[in-house]
Scaffold this motif. Structure first.
Motif, PDB file in Angstrom:
ATOM      1  N   PRO A 457      17.006  65.709 -21.736  1.00  0.00           N
ATOM      2  CA  PRO A 457      17.133  64.916 -22.961  1.00  0.00           C
ATOM      3  C   PRO A 457      18.479  64.223 -23.124  1.00  0.00           C
ATOM      4  N   ALA A 458      19.562  64.837 -22.672  1.00  0.00           N
ATOM      5  CA  ALA A 458      20.900  64.319 -22.957  1.00  0.00           C
ATOM      6  C   ALA A 458      21.457  63.450 -21.849  1.00  0.00           C
ATOM      7  N   THR A 459      21.038  63.701 -20.607  1.00  0.00           N
ATOM      8  CA  THR A 459      21.491  62.900 -19.466  1.00  0.00           C
ATOM      9  C   THR A 459      20.260  62.502 -18.654  1.00  0.00           C
ATOM     10  N   PRO A 460      19.590  61.413 -19.007  1.00  0.00           N
ATOM     11  CA  PRO A 460      18.360  61.005 -18.327  1.00  0.00           C
ATOM     12  C   PRO A 460      18.523  60.966 -16.812  1.00  0.00           C
ATOM     13  N   TYR A 461      17.439  61.329 -16.118  1.00  0.00           N
ATOM     14  CA  TYR A 461      17.512  61.567 -14.677  1.00  0.00           C
ATOM     15  C   TYR A 461      17.900  60.332 -13.873  1.00  0.00           C
ATOM     16  N   GLU A 462      17.728  59.128 -14.430  1.00  0.00           N
ATOM     17  CA  GLU A 462      18.141  57.925 -13.706  1.00  0.00           C
ATOM     18  C   GLU A 462      19.631  57.951 -13.364  1.00  0.00           C
ATOM     19  N   GLY A 463      20.408  58.679 -14.185  1.00  0.00           N
ATOM     20  CA  GLY A 463      21.839  58.762 -13.938  1.00  0.00           C
ATOM     21  C   GLY A 463      22.184  59.432 -12.624  1.00  0.00           C
ATOM     22  N   ALA A 464      21.309  60.330 -12.157  1.00  0.00           N
ATOM     23  CA  ALA A 464      21.578  61.023 -10.887  1.00  0.00           C
ATOM     24  C   ALA A 464      21.571  60.040  -9.724  1.00  0.00           C
ATOM     25  N   ARG A 465      20.587  59.147  -9.693  1.00  0.00           N
ATOM     26  CA  ARG A 465      20.530  58.166  -8.612  1.00  0.00           C
ATOM     27  C   ARG A 465      21.724  57.224  -8.675  1.00  0.00           C
ATOM     28  N   ARG A 466      22.083  56.835  -9.894  1.00  0.00           N
ATOM     29  CA  ARG A 466      23.219  55.917 -10.031  1.00  0.00           C
ATOM     30  C   ARG A 466      24.527  56.599  -9.620  1.00  0.00           C
ATOM     31  N   MET A 467      24.663  57.885  -9.930  1.00  0.00           N
ATOM     32  CA  MET A 467      25.852  58.609  -9.489  1.00  0.00           C
ATOM     33  C   MET A 467      25.876  58.724  -7.968  1.00  0.00           C
ATOM     34  N   ALA A 468      24.740  59.054  -7.355  1.00  0.00           N
ATOM     35  CA  ALA A 468      24.681  59.167  -5.898  1.00  0.00           C
ATOM     36  C   ALA A 468      25.055  57.843  -5.241  1.00  0.00           C
ATOM     37  N   ASP A 469      24.541  56.756  -5.792  1.00  0.00           N
ATOM     38  CA  ASP A 469      24.866  55.436  -5.232  1.00  0.00           C
ATOM     39  C   ASP A 469      26.345  55.106  -5.427  1.00  0.00           C
ATOM     40  N   GLU A 470      26.878  55.449  -6.585  1.00  0.00           N
ATOM     41  CA  GLU A 470      28.279  55.150  -6.886  1.00  0.00           C
ATOM     42  C   GLU A 470      29.210  55.952  -5.973  1.00  0.00           C
ATOM     43  N   LEU A 471      28.877  57.198  -5.696  1.00  0.00           N
ATOM     44  CA  LEU A 471      29.702  58.017  -4.813  1.00  0.00           C
ATOM     45  C   LEU A 471      29.802  57.398  -3.429  1.00  0.00           C
ATOM     46  N   GLY A 472      28.724  56.765  -3.005  1.00  0.00           N
ATOM     47  CA  GLY A 472      28.762  56.037  -1.743  1.00  0.00           C
ATOM     48  C   GLY A 472      27.796  56.565  -0.708  1.00  0.00           C
ATOM     49  N   LYS A 473      27.456  55.705   0.244  1.00  0.00           N
ATOM     50  CA  LYS A 473      26.532  56.046   1.319  1.00  0.00           C
ATOM     51  C   LYS A 473      27.085  57.218   2.132  1.00  0.00           C
TER      52      LYS A 473
END
Length: 518
Positions: A457-473
């Protein structure tokens, strides 16, 4: 004023309620490479640049932990100490402040020990010192090979914790309408926000400019050195994922095994985060309503009607206090952090429909850390001074009013509150914010496991993919759980727990995109 969808220690409490009961395994068993096994005795590979040896070589005086007014002393297996850190990292030879630390040594002995595993349970503003002992039951399998370590970040609890307002003033502010309906209520809302900031400035002074997430990430690396760890091994939950991402960006070569669970979207600014959380809480509410046999549309309309009636006439409670619309909404939010809270929500809503706001008020008090004597905790105070120093964006009241239709479209229940909050939370704040969104890119870092939950509810799961992408390949590795509640580890999925444990204990990195079924 209370920020409902804050990333908070309440989330950690919800995880503790959920415990570590067994759940079903999911699909996706293809595992990847093993990372290098870190040495428990190797010297530090990285240094906190420019820090004097009086800080980097300090010896911690570990001793028996003491209880506080808000939490009893933990058992004898826990030790506490104080770490000295610079008040201002731009002036490392200047004044210092003390950070409260807690640890329990690895139970498997030195031969099996990997190192320290540092925990941040969210907020910002959550106390790691008070939460860590209770959370040991969730992370028990990790305790054999890791020292479990947490701390109160700067500005939190025992680490120069901030208190901006008295208990009496906090209770009085509960009558302020956080979704103003006319000019008078709007003026009262923004006056209350400005008064809170002035209270923080009067009470804390210079500290307000030195409690940012970047400051705390630098504290973490000094902590790593003083603890004697070559690499940073870290478990961040909720806001702790933002902190972990900032640490990885600042110190990529010092990254060991990092878990980021219940992930804050690093690409979102203040308004973006508010929209994300509005969506997340509406999703969780929809799932709850379906479980009761209602359609999300009909159930939400019924709750909106109840909240409107409470706005017009607050409900009586057994305590003699009135349940306002804002307190009612807060009471609805707390049970959504964990599926185990859903039956309590059903009971509280039924009681409120019958004209009694007692149960919703009890839930709101739990979220606001109010005890039976009327004493409030300071998590919200710490959260506000940290987040308002971090967040550069300051929507004006006029800009917020234009945004309200967008928020209300996302959620008829939470949209109005979350929309107004974008302007009210840091209104007329005495210190300027530092960035629009945190930098989390970490080229060259070891793989970091990023865990998202589709029902969070507080941190929607889409944020996980965006964090993984931001961290880098090659750095960000995503694991998804199709579950409910804030956070995934220890919440009922054997698949999630075993994947995280294998990563932390054996260095086994799962395939990016692995999915665990509910």
């Amino acid at each position: 004023m209370t920020r409902l969808a804050r990333w908070t220690a309440a989330a950690a409490a919800a995880l503790l309620v959920a415990g570590c009961s067994s759940g079903s395994s999911g699909d996706g068993t293809d595992e990847g490479k093993n990372s290098d096994t870190p040495s428990a005795t190797a010297p530090s590979s990285g240094t906190a640049s420019g820090l004097p040896t009086s800080l980097t070589s300090q010896k911690l005086d570990w001793g028996r932990c003491k209880g506080t007014a808000d939490s009893p002393a933990p058992g004898s297996g826990w030790q506490c100490a104080t770490l000295k850190v610079p008040l201002d990292y731009a002036k490392p030879d200047g004044g210092t402040i003390g950070l409260a630390l807690i640890r329990s040594k690895a139970t498997g002995g030195q031969s099996k020990r990997i190192g320290s595993l540092l925990f941040n349970f969210g907020g910002p503003g959550g106390s790691g010192v008070s939460t860590m002992p209770a959370y040991e039951s969730v992370v028990g399998p990790l305790h054999e090979r890791y020292d479990l370590v947490s701390w109160d970040p700067r500005g939190v609890a025992a680490s120069e914790g901030v208190r901006c307002r008295s208990d009496k003033a906090i209770q009085a502010a509960e009558s302020v309408d956080a979704t103003p309906d006319d000019a008078a209520e709007e003026a009262a809302y923004f006056k209350d926000a400005a008064d809170f900031g002035k209270g923080c400035e009067k009470a804390e002074g210079k500290l307000l400019s030195h409690v940012s997430t970047t400051d705390t990430a630098r504290d973490m690396d000094l902590m790593r050195q003083v603890l004697g760890d070559q690499k940073m091994h870290y478990f961040g939950i909720s806001y702790g994922t933002e902190l972990g991402g900032v640490y990885a960006h600042l110190f990529p070569k010092n990254v060991g095994r990092l878990i980021l669970d219940a992930v804050v979207d690093p690409s979102a600014d203040t308004v973006g985060h508010a929209k994300n959380q509005t969506l997340g809480f509406q999703r969780a509410l929809d799932d709850y309503l379906k479980s009761t046999g209602q359609t999300p549309k009909q159930g939400s309309e019924k709750i909106v009607d109840l909240l409107n009636r409470i706005d017009a006439k607050p409900l009586q409670t057994s305590s003699g206090r009135k349940l306002t619309q804002t307190l009612a909404l807060t009471g609805i939010v707390l049970p959504l952090y964990s599926k185990e809270g859903w039956p309590r929500l059903t009971s509280a809503l039924k009681e409120a429909e019958d004209g009694d706001g007692s149960q919703l008020l009890d839930l709101a008090d739990a979220y606001n850390e109010r005890d039976s004597a009327g004493h409030y905790g300071t998590t919200t105070h710490s959260q506000r001074v940290i987040s308002c120093l971090d967040d550069k964006q300051r929507p004006t009241p006029e800009e917020t009013k234009k945004l309200l239709p967008e928020f209300e479209k996302i959620s008829p229940v939470f949209g109005d509150f979350m929309g107004w909050d974008t302007a009210g939370w840091c209104h007329d704040w005495p210190v300027a914010g530092q960035y629009d969104n945190p930098e989390a890119s970490a080229p060259g870092a070891e793989p970091i496991l990023v865990v998202g939950n589709t029902g969070d509810p507080a941190t929607p799961y889409e944020g996980a993919r965006r964090m993984a992408d931001e961290l880098g390949k090659g750095v960000g590795v995503e694991l998804t759980w199709k579950g409910e509640g804030h956070g995934a580890y220890g919440s009922g999925s054997d698949c999630v727990d075993s994947t995280v444990n294998s990563y932390l204990l054996d260095g086994t990195v799962p395939k990016d995109g692995k999915v665990c079924a509910s």
